[in-house]
Design a protein around this motif. Structure first.
Motif, PDB file in Angstrom:
ATOM      1  N   GLY A 130       2.705   8.433  -4.582  1.00  0.00           N
ATOM      2  CA  GLY A 130       3.213   8.957  -5.849  1.00  0.00           C
ATOM      3  C   GLY A 130       2.108   9.268  -6.843  1.00  0.00           C
ATOM      4  O   GLY A 130       2.260  10.124  -7.704  1.00  0.00           O
ATOM      5  N   GLN A 131       0.988   8.569  -6.743  1.00  0.00           N
ATOM      6  CA  GLN A 131      -0.145   8.767  -7.646  1.00  0.00           C
ATOM      7  C   GLN A 131      -1.427   8.908  -6.824  1.00  0.00           C
ATOM      8  O   GLN A 131      -2.245   7.982  -6.760  1.00  0.00           O
ATOM      9  N   PRO A 132      -1.614  10.063  -6.203  1.00  0.00           N
ATOM     10  CA  PRO A 132      -2.765  10.224  -5.301  1.00  0.00           C
ATOM     11  C   PRO A 132      -4.116  10.131  -5.998  1.00  0.00           C
ATOM     12  O   PRO A 132      -5.087   9.674  -5.391  1.00  0.00           O
ATOM     13  N   GLN A 133      -4.216  10.526  -7.266  1.00  0.00           N
ATOM     14  CA  GLN A 133      -5.506  10.455  -7.959  1.00  0.00           C
ATOM     15  C   GLN A 133      -5.971   9.015  -8.104  1.00  0.00           C
ATOM     16  O   GLN A 133      -7.156   8.720  -7.913  1.00  0.00           O
ATOM     17  N   GLN A 134      -5.055   8.123  -8.444  1.00  0.00           N
ATOM     18  CA  GLN A 134      -5.434   6.720  -8.593  1.00  0.00           C
ATOM     19  C   GLN A 134      -5.821   6.115  -7.248  1.00  0.00           C
ATOM     20  O   GLN A 134      -6.761   5.324  -7.152  1.00  0.00           O
ATOM     21  N   LEU A 135      -5.098   6.499  -6.187  1.00  0.00           N
ATOM     22  CA  LEU A 135      -5.429   6.004  -4.857  1.00  0.00           C
ATOM     23  C   LEU A 135      -6.811   6.502  -4.433  1.00  0.00           C
ATOM     24  O   LEU A 135      -7.604   5.740  -3.866  1.00  0.00           O
ATOM     25  N   LEU A 136      -7.113   7.749  -4.727  1.00  0.00           N
ATOM     26  CA  LEU A 136      -8.425   8.290  -4.387  1.00  0.00           C
ATOM     27  C   LEU A 136      -9.537   7.563  -5.141  1.00  0.00           C
ATOM     28  O   LEU A 136     -10.623   7.341  -4.593  1.00  0.00           O
TER      29      LEU A 136
ATOM     30  N   VAL B 185      -9.484   4.408  -6.077  1.00  0.00           N
ATOM     31  CA  VAL B 185      -9.641   3.105  -5.425  1.00  0.00           C
ATOM     32  C   VAL B 185     -10.394   3.267  -4.106  1.00  0.00           C
ATOM     33  O   VAL B 185     -11.303   2.489  -3.795  1.00  0.00           O
ATOM     34  N   LEU B 186     -10.030   4.295  -3.341  1.00  0.00           N
ATOM     35  CA  LEU B 186     -10.698   4.523  -2.066  1.00  0.00           C
ATOM     36  C   LEU B 186     -12.173   4.885  -2.258  1.00  0.00           C
ATOM     37  O   LEU B 186     -13.020   4.501  -1.455  1.00  0.00           O
ATOM     38  N   GLN B 187     -12.484   5.586  -3.324  1.00  0.00           N
ATOM     39  CA  GLN B 187     -13.878   5.943  -3.601  1.00  0.00           C
ATOM     40  C   GLN B 187     -14.719   4.695  -3.849  1.00  0.00           C
ATOM     41  O   GLN B 187     -15.879   4.629  -3.455  1.00  0.00           O
ATOM     42  N   GLN B 188     -14.112   3.713  -4.493  1.00  0.00           N
ATOM     43  CA  GLN B 188     -14.841   2.478  -4.791  1.00  0.00           C
ATOM     44  C   GLN B 188     -14.974   1.575  -3.567  1.00  0.00           C
ATOM     45  O   GLN B 188     -15.908   0.791  -3.480  1.00  0.00           O
ATOM     46  N   THR B 189     -14.033   1.686  -2.612  1.00  0.00           N
ATOM     47  CA  THR B 189     -14.033   0.752  -1.491  1.00  0.00           C
ATOM     48  C   THR B 189     -14.624   1.326  -0.206  1.00  0.00           C
ATOM     49  O   THR B 189     -15.102   0.562   0.632  1.00  0.00           O
ATOM     50  N   LEU B 190     -14.594   2.621  -0.034  1.00  0.00           N
ATOM     51  CA  LEU B 190     -15.087   3.228   1.206  1.00  0.00           C
ATOM     52  C   LEU B 190     -16.556   3.604   1.086  1.00  0.00           C
ATOM     53  O   LEU B 190     -17.032   3.939  -0.001  1.00  0.00           O
ATOM     54  N   PRO B 191     -17.270   3.588   2.206  1.00  0.00           N
ATOM     55  CA  PRO B 191     -18.646   4.084   2.193  1.00  0.00           C
ATOM     56  C   PRO B 191     -18.654   5.580   1.844  1.00  0.00           C
ATOM     57  O   PRO B 191     -17.705   6.300   2.188  1.00  0.00           O
ATOM     58  N   PRO B 192     -19.685   6.060   1.175  1.00  0.00           N
ATOM     59  CA  PRO B 192     -19.721   7.463   0.752  1.00  0.00           C
ATOM     60  C   PRO B 192     -19.482   8.493   1.871  1.00  0.00           C
ATOM     61  O   PRO B 192     -18.732   9.445   1.661  1.00  0.00           O
ATOM     62  N   PRO B 193     -20.053   8.343   3.075  1.00  0.00           N
ATOM     63  CA  PRO B 193     -19.779   9.356   4.108  1.00  0.00           C
ATOM     64  C   PRO B 193     -18.301   9.388   4.539  1.00  0.00           C
ATOM     65  O   PRO B 193     -17.742  10.450   4.793  1.00  0.00           O
ATOM     66  N   VAL B 194     -17.690   8.214   4.597  1.00  0.00           N
ATOM     67  CA  VAL B 194     -16.279   8.143   4.985  1.00  0.00           C
ATOM     68  C   VAL B 194     -15.409   8.741   3.877  1.00  0.00           C
ATOM     69  O   VAL B 194     -14.459   9.485   4.151  1.00  0.00           O
ATOM     70  N   PHE B 195     -15.741   8.433   2.634  1.00  0.00           N
ATOM     71  CA  PHE B 195     -14.982   9.006   1.525  1.00  0.00           C
ATOM     72  C   PHE B 195     -15.136  10.528   1.507  1.00  0.00           C
ATOM     73  O   PHE B 195     -14.178  11.244   1.208  1.00  0.00           O
ATOM     74  N   GLN B 196     -16.303  11.026   1.846  1.00  0.00           N
ATOM     75  CA  GLN B 196     -16.526  12.479   1.896  1.00  0.00           C
ATOM     76  C   GLN B 196     -15.650  13.115   2.981  1.00  0.00           C
ATOM     77  O   GLN B 196     -15.110  14.202   2.787  1.00  0.00           O
ATOM     78  N   MET B 197     -15.519  12.430   4.122  1.00  0.00           N
ATOM     79  CA  MET B 197     -14.621  12.922   5.183  1.00  0.00           C
ATOM     80  C   MET B 197     -13.191  13.002   4.654  1.00  0.00           C
ATOM     81  O   MET B 197     -12.461  13.960   4.932  1.00  0.00           O
ATOM     82  N   LEU B 198     -12.810  11.983   3.891  1.00  0.00           N
ATOM     83  CA  LEU B 198     -11.459  11.949   3.326  1.00  0.00           C
ATOM     84  C   LEU B 198     -11.256  13.091   2.342  1.00  0.00           C
ATOM     85  O   LEU B 198     -10.226  13.769   2.372  1.00  0.00           O
TER      86      LEU B 198
END
Length: 146
Positions: free
Chosen positions: A102-108, A110-123
């Motif tokens: 319902g709130q994809p920006q907030q989820l993104l 959170v994921l940016q803070q928790t995922l490694p940068p290359p994985v977040f870039q894939m996302l």
């Protein structure tokens, strides 16, 4: 007065001809031996395309409970796959979770803070396909007409 009646009769006859034309060609189409074969083939191709793109798993978006359960399952599965080192499939599951969030920006965020940068870039590279997935899933579900 006579012109009005003549116009009404012509309109009625024209409407009847159009309806008759539609009925005739619908019966002709349904009695075609290849119609059912082509219909089954088209549905089989759609099902294969859904399975390849992961659309078969998307829940009914009108059912909040199913959406919430799907979201939690996809987040959990994505995290498990990422922990195992399967980044591609893990990102796919996280993308599915974002698709129904319902709130994809907030989820993104959170994921940016928790995922490694290359994985977040894939996302992030897969994020533009999210709306396409949801729209395609809804239209395929609505187009299942015989």
């Amino acid at each position: 007065m006579l012109d009005r009646r003549l116009g009404a009769v012509a309109l009625g006859v024209g409407g009847a001809l159009i309806v008759g034309y539609c009925i005739y060609f619908d019966r002709r189409r349904r009695s075609d031996p290849d119609f059912k074969r082509r219909l089954r083939e088209r549905r089989r191709k759609q099902k294969i395309a859904q399975e390849k793109s992961g659309l078969a798993r998307l829940p009914d978006l009108k059912d909040p409970g199913a959406v919430q359960q799907f979201f939690l399952d996809e987040i959990q599965l994505g995290e498990e796959l990422l922990a195992q080192g399967d980044y591609e499939n893990g990102v796919d599951h996280l993308t599915n979770a974002i698709a129904v969030c319902g709130q994809p920006q907030q989820l993104l965020q959170v994921l940016q803070q928790t995922l490694p940068p290359p994985v977040f870039q894939m996302l992030i590279t897969k994020v533009p396909t999210i709306s396409q997935r949801v729209i395609s899933a809804q239209s395929l579900a609505e187009d299942d007409v015989e």
